[in-house]
Design a protein around this motif. Structure first.
Motif, mmCIF file in Angstrom:
data_model
loop_
_atom_site.group_PDB
_atom_site.id
_atom_site.type_symbol
_atom_site.label_atom_id
_atom_site.label_comp_id
_atom_site.label_asym_id
_atom_site.label_seq_id
_atom_site.Cartn_x
_atom_site.Cartn_y
_atom_site.Cartn_z
ATOM 1 N N ILE A 1 0.808 -1.221 0.000
ATOM 2 C CA ILE A 1 0.000 0.000 0.000
ATOM 3 C C ILE A 1 0.839 1.269 0.000
ATOM 4 O O ILE A 1 0.344 2.344 -0.361
ATOM 5 C CB ILE A 1 -0.982 0.015 1.187
ATOM 6 C CG1 ILE A 1 -0.222 0.070 2.526
ATOM 7 C CG2 ILE A 1 -1.899 -1.187 1.138
ATOM 8 C CD1 ILE A 1 -1.141 0.237 3.722
ATOM 9 N N GLY A 2 2.127 1.168 0.374
ATOM 10 C CA GLY A 2 2.998 2.332 0.339
ATOM 11 C C GLY A 2 2.428 3.496 1.126
ATOM 12 O O GLY A 2 1.858 3.320 2.210
ATOM 13 N N ASP A 3 2.543 4.690 0.558
ATOM 14 C CA ASP A 3 2.018 5.893 1.222
ATOM 15 C C ASP A 3 0.685 6.329 0.627
ATOM 16 O O ASP A 3 0.242 7.460 0.814
ATOM 17 C CB ASP A 3 3.025 7.045 1.124
ATOM 18 C CG ASP A 3 3.392 7.384 -0.321
ATOM 19 O OD1 ASP A 3 2.819 6.773 -1.257
ATOM 20 O OD2 ASP A 3 4.252 8.270 -0.512
ATOM 21 N N ARG A 4 0.017 5.412 -0.085
ATOM 22 C CA ARG A 4 -1.225 5.778 -0.775
ATOM 23 C C ARG A 4 -2.452 5.690 0.129
ATOM 24 O O ARG A 4 -3.515 6.198 -0.218
ATOM 25 C CB ARG A 4 -1.411 4.872 -2.005
ATOM 26 C CG ARG A 4 -0.403 5.169 -3.100
ATOM 27 C CD ARG A 4 -0.430 4.123 -4.203
ATOM 28 N NE ARG A 4 0.021 2.814 -3.744
ATOM 29 C CZ ARG A 4 1.292 2.473 -3.588
ATOM 30 N NH1 ARG A 4 2.258 3.358 -3.862
ATOM 31 N NH2 ARG A 4 1.637 1.278 -3.176
ATOM 32 N N GLY A 5 -2.323 5.014 1.255
ATOM 33 C CA GLY A 5 -3.429 4.944 2.197
ATOM 34 C C GLY A 5 -4.435 3.866 1.859
ATOM 35 O O GLY A 5 -4.468 3.331 0.747
ATOM 36 N N GLU A 6 -5.287 3.555 2.834
ATOM 37 C CA GLU A 6 -6.243 2.461 2.691
ATOM 38 C C GLU A 6 -7.388 2.791 1.749
ATOM 39 O O GLU A 6 -8.089 1.887 1.286
ATOM 40 C CB GLU A 6 -6.794 2.086 4.066
ATOM 41 C CG GLU A 6 -5.736 1.581 5.034
ATOM 42 C CD GLU A 6 -6.320 1.219 6.386
ATOM 43 O OE1 GLU A 6 -7.531 0.890 6.430
ATOM 44 O OE2 GLU A 6 -5.592 1.272 7.384
ATOM 45 N N ASP A 7 -7.629 4.079 1.470
ATOM 46 C CA ASP A 7 -8.757 4.457 0.622
ATOM 47 C C ASP A 7 -8.436 4.365 -0.867
ATOM 48 O O ASP A 7 -9.340 4.469 -1.699
ATOM 49 C CB ASP A 7 -9.216 5.885 0.945
ATOM 50 C CG ASP A 7 -9.775 5.985 2.355
ATOM 51 O OD1 ASP A 7 -10.301 4.968 2.846
ATOM 52 O OD2 ASP A 7 -9.671 7.064 2.970
ATOM 53 N N ALA A 8 -7.161 4.167 -1.196
ATOM 54 C CA ALA A 8 -6.785 4.074 -2.608
ATOM 55 C C ALA A 8 -7.274 2.750 -3.187
ATOM 56 O O ALA A 8 -7.271 1.719 -2.501
ATOM 57 C CB ALA A 8 -5.275 4.194 -2.761
ATOM 58 N N PRO A 9 -7.702 2.734 -4.454
ATOM 59 C CA PRO A 9 -8.139 1.473 -5.071
ATOM 60 C C PRO A 9 -6.966 0.536 -5.295
ATOM 61 O O PRO A 9 -5.805 0.958 -5.372
ATOM 62 C CB PRO A 9 -8.755 1.933 -6.395
ATOM 63 C CG PRO A 9 -8.084 3.220 -6.706
ATOM 64 C CD PRO A 9 -7.823 3.872 -5.371
ATOM 65 N N LEU A 10 -7.269 -0.752 -5.410
ATOM 66 C CA LEU A 10 -6.231 -1.750 -5.642
ATOM 67 C C LEU A 10 -5.440 -1.417 -6.907
ATOM 68 O O LEU A 10 -4.222 -1.629 -6.955
ATOM 69 C CB LEU A 10 -6.873 -3.133 -5.759
ATOM 70 C CG LEU A 10 -5.936 -4.301 -6.056
ATOM 71 C CD1 LEU A 10 -4.856 -4.440 -4.987
ATOM 72 C CD2 LEU A 10 -6.726 -5.606 -6.181
ATOM 73 N N ARG A 11 -6.112 -0.883 -7.920
ATOM 74 C CA ARG A 11 -5.425 -0.519 -9.157
ATOM 75 C C ARG A 11 -4.264 0.440 -8.886
ATOM 76 O O ARG A 11 -3.186 0.316 -9.492
ATOM 77 C CB ARG A 11 -6.404 0.116 -10.140
ATOM 78 C CG ARG A 11 -5.764 0.518 -11.476
ATOM 79 C CD ARG A 11 -6.763 1.228 -12.377
ATOM 80 N NE ARG A 11 -7.898 0.372 -12.708
ATOM 81 C CZ ARG A 11 -7.881 -0.512 -13.693
ATOM 82 N NH1 ARG A 11 -6.793 -0.669 -14.442
ATOM 83 N NH2 ARG A 11 -8.957 -1.241 -13.944
ATOM 84 N N ALA A 12 -4.475 1.387 -7.985
ATOM 85 C CA ALA A 12 -3.421 2.367 -7.683
ATOM 86 C C ALA A 12 -2.209 1.694 -7.056
ATOM 87 O O ALA A 12 -1.061 2.021 -7.380
ATOM 88 C CB ALA A 12 -3.965 3.447 -6.757
ATOM 89 N N HIS A 13 -2.447 0.738 -6.162
ATOM 90 C CA HIS A 13 -1.332 0.037 -5.518
ATOM 91 C C HIS A 13 -0.553 -0.800 -6.528
ATOM 92 O O HIS A 13 0.687 -0.782 -6.551
ATOM 93 C CB HIS A 13 -1.850 -0.861 -4.392
ATOM 94 C CG HIS A 13 -2.592 -0.139 -3.324
ATOM 95 N ND1 HIS A 13 -2.106 1.000 -2.710
ATOM 96 C CD2 HIS A 13 -3.801 -0.409 -2.745
ATOM 97 C CE1 HIS A 13 -2.972 1.404 -1.790
ATOM 98 N NE2 HIS A 13 -4.007 0.567 -1.797
#
Length: 437
Positions: free
Chosen positions: A343-355
């Protein structure tokens, strides 16, 4: 001028199907036979590497994810790396060989005797990558699975017990005097009676003491408990951290503080930052690779999801790419560090696509956004890390000769010309090489 750096290779697939999924598979090496590993080990020794670390997981994972892990050989099969080690020792003279070992899988007395045997046979070149994986616990007993910190407590008791057995021969116990026909003095052997929370055993050990130091202890992990274990026990710490100056210096400071807190010196631990470079023949080629990675299609994202699913023992391929990732799907046995790397620094609200897209993107060595670049550019990074006080780097990948030569052919001469890579080994085995500069 930067001092020489220590170099290691992390055999990321473990004792498993080397080259699977790559064109190099058509070299027709048999991964179940020792020849491919021996050839690769000789290459690393010729290159001046200190050690090779063999990843392992004794389990195929949870019943729900076994098919996911074996279908593309990401999570298995894997054979026992401890039994591969003698073949690598036979093929080399100086290279340290570090199989991964799990305290849950074998009792301290048995482990101490096996490790002592290999250490003597190899000329004191054995290391042990001690991991605290709890997901495989069901294979060894019906005891409840331990939590993260308690697994480290067990590992510490296991290792303390092994060391007490290694030291059960006091100075002078080994006599080996032909004139008097006395081989050993039994009065100088310690009985050892260990009664702990996780183990109970007696000594002394039925194996000779060491003349050039114990097997080197290697550990991964960045949690507070993991660093505490490293500070107390490890000769080599495997580091995963962003490679900018503050992060590198902060990580090293935490490891050193943990060592000092246990009465050790900072220099007792060699810290190796893990890097998987893509070495290219030109800057233009590196730019093309990075540009091509910027917009991965769904097929590329699914391939990354399969690999991550194996590592995380959680099927990401069945999830909606465009919905936020619910962290509750990961069981307690899944490493917090592995989840954080996803998940890096993108946070839990980011979609799986972003990760997955972030994992697909490559970056350039030249601007420190990633690890794609020329051998000279990689050598620049190693020099920079050394200027920040670093001890060395751990490259990783399959243990296939094609993989090694693709990475090392241009890199080794440049590192040597810059004085970053050793040309000669020290006498005395792995511990001596780790302390040689």
């Amino acid at each position: 001028m930067t001092r020489p750096q220590h170099f290691g290779w992390f055999l990321a697939r473990g004792f498993g199907p080397q080259g699977w999924g790559y064109p190099s598979l058509d070299w027709d090496y048999d991964w179940t036979r020792p020849e491919v590993y021996q050839e690769a080990a000789r290459t690393l020794e010729q290159a001046g590497f200190d050690l090779v670390i063999i990843e392992d997981s004794p389990s195929l994972g949870s019943p729900e994810t076994i098919d996911l892990r074996v279908r593309h050989a990401f999570g298995g099969p894997k054979h026992d790396p401890l039994l591969l080690a003698p073949y690598l020792f036979q093929a080399t003279r100086h290279l340290g060989v570090v199989p991964t070992v799990n305290p849950a899988a074998s009792l301290p007395y048995t482990s101490a005797r096996q490790f002592a045997t290999l250490h003597h046979l190899s000329g004191h070149r054995l290391g042990l990558n001690v991991v605290t994986d709890t997901g495989s616990a069901r294979h060894f007993s019906d005891a409840p699975q331990l939590g993260h910190d308690e697994a480290y407590d067990r590992a510490e008791e296991w290792l303390d017990g092994i060391r007490s057995l290694w030291h059960s021969w006091d100075d002078g116990a080994l006599v080996a005097d032909r004139a008097t026909d006395v081989y050993a003095d039994g009065s100088r052997l310690r009985p050892v009676a260990h009664r702990g929370r996780h183990y109970a055993f007696d000594g002394p050990l039925n194996a000779l003491p060491f003349t050039d130091g114990e097997p080197a202890i290697v550990s991964p992990g960045g949690s507070g408990r993991g660093l505490g274990f490293a500070g107390a026990n490890s000769d080599v710490q495997l580091a995963l951290a962003p490679l900018h100056e503050k992060s590198v210096r902060d990580y090293r400071a935490r490891v050193h503080e943990a060592a000092v807190a246990k009465g050790r010196r900072p220099e007792d631990i060699t810290i190796l930052f893990a890097i998987q470079p893509v070495i290219t023949s030109s800057s233009e080629e590196a730019d093309r690779i990075v540009a091509a990675s910027a917009r991965p299609d769904d097929a590329a994202l699914q391939q990354i999801a399969r690999k991550q699913s194996s590592d995380l023992e959680t099927d990401l391929t069945a999830l909606d790419l465009d919905r936020p990732l619910d962290l509750s799907i990961f069981g307690a046995h899944v490493s917090r560090g592995s989840i954080q790397r996803l998940i890096g620094d993108r946070g839990e609200d980011a979609p799986l696509r972003a990760h997955l897209t972030a994992l697909a993107r490559a970056g350039r060595l030249s601007d420190r956004t990633g690890f794609v670049g020329t051998a000279d550019e990689f050598a620049d990074l190693v020099e920079e890390l050394g200027d920040w006080g670093n001890d060395g780097v751990l490259l990783w990948g399959d243990f296939h000769p094609v993989t090694l030569h693709r990475t090392l052919d241009e890199l080794v001469p440049i590192l040597r010309r810059r004085g970053l890579l050793r040309r000669e080994y020290a006498d005395g085995g792995l511990q001596a090489n780790l302390r040689s500069f």
